[in-house]
Each structure stands twice: as structure tokens, then as C-alpha cells.
Write an enzyme that holds these catalytic residues in place. Sequence first.
Site, PDB file in Angstrom:
ATOM      1  CG  HIS A   7      -0.395   0.451   2.859  1.00 28.21           C
ATOM      2  ND1 HIS A   7      -0.373  -1.205   3.234  1.00 28.21           N
ATOM      3  CD2 HIS A   7      -0.142   1.107   3.084  1.00 28.21           C
ATOM      4  CE1 HIS A   7       0.417  -0.577   4.228  1.00 28.21           C
ATOM      5  NE2 HIS A   7       0.953   0.495   4.734  1.00 28.21           N
ATOM      6  CD  GLU A 130       3.235  -1.073   7.038  1.00 22.98           C
ATOM      7  OE1 GLU A 130       2.834   0.226   6.217  1.00 22.98           O
ATOM      8  OE2 GLU A 130       2.603  -1.636   7.839  1.00 22.98           O
TER       9      GLU A 130
HETATM   10  C1  LIG Z   1      -2.299   0.670  10.262  1.00 23.07           C
HETATM   11  C2  LIG Z   1      -0.863   0.319  10.462  1.00 23.07           C
HETATM   12  C3  LIG Z   1       0.464   0.264   9.979  1.00 23.07           C
HETATM   13  C4  LIG Z   1       0.112  -0.617   8.762  1.00 23.07           C
HETATM   14  O1  LIG Z   1      -0.460  -1.571   8.589  1.00 23.07           O
HETATM   15  O2  LIG Z   1      -0.059  -0.274   7.200  1.00 23.07           O
HETATM   16  C5  LIG Z   1       0.605   1.860   9.442  1.00 23.07           C
HETATM   17  O3  LIG Z   1       0.226   2.064   8.688  1.00 23.07           O
HETATM   18  S1  LIG Z   1       0.502   2.621  11.095  1.00 23.07           S
HETATM   19  C6  LIG Z   1       1.163   4.290   9.803  1.00 23.07           C
HETATM   20  C7  LIG Z   1       1.441   5.871  11.805  1.00 23.07           C
HETATM   21  N1  LIG Z   1       2.475   4.755  12.263  1.00 23.07           N
HETATM   22  C8  LIG Z   1       3.858   5.044  11.769  1.00 23.07           C
HETATM   23  O4  LIG Z   1       3.906   5.802  10.848  1.00 23.07           O
HETATM   24  C9  LIG Z   1       4.564   4.236  12.510  1.00 23.07           C
HETATM   25  C10 LIG Z   1       5.916   4.628  12.128  1.00 23.07           C
HETATM   26  N2  LIG Z   1       5.982   6.742  12.043  1.00 23.07           N
HETATM   27  C11 LIG Z   1       7.175   6.826  12.878  1.00 23.07           C
HETATM   28  O5  LIG Z   1       7.579   6.336  13.856  1.00 23.07           O
HETATM   29  C12 LIG Z   1       7.287   8.690  12.993  1.00 23.07           C
HETATM   30  O6  LIG Z   1       6.059   9.038  12.052  1.00 23.07           O
HETATM   31  C13 LIG Z   1       8.623   8.842  12.988  1.00 23.07           C
HETATM   32  C14 LIG Z   1       8.798   8.869  11.350  1.00 23.07           C
HETATM   33  C15 LIG Z   1       9.850   8.824  13.608  1.00 23.07           C
HETATM   34  C16 LIG Z   1       8.309  10.538  12.313  1.00 23.07           C
HETATM   35  O7  LIG Z   1       7.563  10.624  13.614  1.00 23.07           O
HETATM   36  P1  LIG Z   1       8.138  12.784  13.772  1.00 23.07           P
HETATM   37  O8  LIG Z   1       7.149  12.992  15.675  1.00 23.07           O
HETATM   38  O9  LIG Z   1       7.596  13.102  13.475  1.00 23.07           O
HETATM   39  O10 LIG Z   1       9.074  12.782  14.526  1.00 23.07           O
HETATM   40  P2  LIG Z   1      10.044  14.176  13.870  1.00 23.07           P
HETATM   41  O11 LIG Z   1       9.678  14.847  13.877  1.00 23.07           O
HETATM   42  O12 LIG Z   1      11.757  13.940  14.560  1.00 23.07           O
HETATM   43  O13 LIG Z   1      11.164  13.508  12.442  1.00 23.07           O
HETATM   44  C17 LIG Z   1      12.317  12.851  11.855  1.00 23.07           C
HETATM   45  C18 LIG Z   1      12.681  13.159  10.419  1.00 23.07           C
HETATM   46  O14 LIG Z   1      11.331  12.756   9.833  1.00 23.07           O
HETATM   47  C19 LIG Z   1      10.569  12.707   9.248  1.00 23.07           C
HETATM   48  N3  LIG Z   1       9.681  12.825   9.066  1.00 23.07           N
HETATM   49  C20 LIG Z   1       8.207  12.732   9.544  1.00 23.07           C
HETATM   50  N4  LIG Z   1       7.717  11.628   9.024  1.00 23.07           N
HETATM   51  C21 LIG Z   1       7.712  11.312   8.043  1.00 23.07           C
HETATM   52  C22 LIG Z   1       7.303  11.140   6.818  1.00 23.07           C
HETATM   53  N5  LIG Z   1       6.008  10.583   7.195  1.00 23.07           N
HETATM   54  N6  LIG Z   1       7.635  11.035   5.719  1.00 23.07           N
HETATM   55  C23 LIG Z   1       9.029  11.429   5.368  1.00 23.07           C
HETATM   56  N7  LIG Z   1       9.914  11.772   6.223  1.00 23.07           N
HETATM   57  C24 LIG Z   1       8.734  12.145   7.289  1.00 23.07           C
HETATM   58  C25 LIG Z   1      10.704  14.311   9.747  1.00 23.07           C
HETATM   59  O15 LIG Z   1      10.263  15.306   8.750  1.00 23.07           O
HETATM   60  C26 LIG Z   1      11.764  15.123  10.602  1.00 23.07           C
HETATM   61  O16 LIG Z   1      12.706  14.939   9.556  1.00 23.07           O
HETATM   62  P3  LIG Z   1      13.724  16.271   9.127  1.00 23.07           P
HETATM   63  O17 LIG Z   1      13.535  17.559  10.647  1.00 23.07           O
HETATM   64  O18 LIG Z   1      14.714  16.107   8.223  1.00 23.07           O
HETATM   65  O19 LIG Z   1      14.870  15.021  10.205  1.00 23.07           O
HETATM   66 CO   LIG Z   2       0.991   1.529   6.336  1.00 21.51          CO
END
Ligand SMILES: CC[C@@H](C(=O)O)C(=O)SCCNC(=O)CCNC(=O)[C@H](O)C(C)(C)COP(=O)(O)OP(=O)(O)OC[C@H]1O[C@@H](n2cnc3c(N)ncnc32)[C@H](O)[C@@H]1OP(=O)(O)O
Ligand SMILES: [Co+2]
Length: 134
Positions: A7, A130
Amino acid sequence: MLGRLNHVALAVPALADAVARYRDMLGATVSAPQALPEHGVTVVFVELDNTKIELLEPLGEGSPIAAFLAKNPKGGMHHVCYEVTDIVAARDRLVAAGARVLGDGEPKIGAHGRPVVFIHPGDMFGTLTELEEV
Ligand SMILES: CC[C@@H](C(=O)O)C(=O)SCCNC(=O)CCNC(=O)[C@H](O)C(C)(C)COP(=O)(O)OP(=O)(O)OC[C@H]1O[C@@H](n2cnc3c(N)ncnc32)[C@H](O)[C@@H]1OP(=O)(O)O
Ligand SMILES: [Co+2]
């Protein structure tokens, strides 16, 4: 190691509005909402011939997509999910290569009832990635 694209996930501020758009405007088949508190989201799946679109809305305090939506208040593309046959082997190869596996690093059961892990976007060229074991 990689199989099908399972997905593409889109984070949306209001799931009901997005469901209406896909179902009523685009005639898509959309699953019923699934509240997944352990993932901090409510999801629906838009069924396509060749993959699915996962529409995500934050659920509860501390949703992992809250910060994303704060930065992207209209919503946006959140992650991609690839299928793998052995999620532990895939995770271990990525960790050995220095990639960060999110959470405690252990596979969790995802929306399809199968184990998933997430790889930090910073280690996947800016795309939250993922893996789902099938
Ligand atoms: C439905 C269940 C399951 C499935 O079966 O399909 C799912 O899909 S569940 C979906 C929701 N769960 C998750 O997303 C879990 C993993 N995600 C995380 O742990 C966090 O979202 C993250 C990735 C660690 C980011 O958390 P955040 O609070 O935004 O932390 P930061 O602000 O520190 O972000 C770090 C860094 O990463 C960039 N970022 C954040 N989200 C994304 C994204 N979706 N795509 C790309 N980049 C992302 C963020 O901008 C920061 O960048 P820098 O500032 O450059 O470091
Ligand atoms: Co998902």
C-alpha cells in the site's frame, strides 16, 4: 527480498471527508474504518487493482502521524509499504546496514493482521518505509 507494493499511505486530517471523496467522487471501493489504538491511527483501505491506498487519521494522544499533519495540515503522502517473505531477515539486513527500525525494532501486527516494521525515512532517502510480512 522485496515483493509487491502492499500500500501507499496518505495521512488525512479528516478520514470521513477523504472516504467520501474516494468513494463518492471516484467510485472507489473503500473498507470500513479500523481503529488501531496500538498504532495511534484509524485507517481505511481504498482497493485498487494493483495495490491499496491506506488513508490514515490520527487516533488518540501521541499519534505518530500528529507531527506529520501539523507540518502538512492538508494531509499528504505518509509512507509506502512493501511486502517481504521474512520480516526478521529483512529487518536484520537493514539494521546491519545501519538503518534505524522504528519503535523497539520488533515487528508489530499491522492493519492486515500481519507483522510490520517501519524504517526511518532518513535511512530510506526521505520516505518512511513499512515492510509487511506475507
Ligand atoms: C495501520 C497500521 C500500519 C499498517 O499496517 O499499515 C500503519 O501504517 S501505522 C502508520 C502510523 N505509524 C507510523 O508511522 C509508525 C512509524 N512512524 C514514526 O515512528 C514517526 O512518524 C517518525 C517517522 C519517527 C516521525 O515522527 P515525528 O514525530 O514526525 O518525528 P520527527 O519530527 O523527529 O521526524 C523525524 C524526521 O523525519 C521526517 N518525517 C516524519 N514523518 C515523515 C514521513 N511520513 N515521511 C518522510 N519524512 C518524515 C521529519 O520531517 C523529520 O525530518 P528532519 O526534520 O529532516 O529530521
Ligand atoms: Co501502513
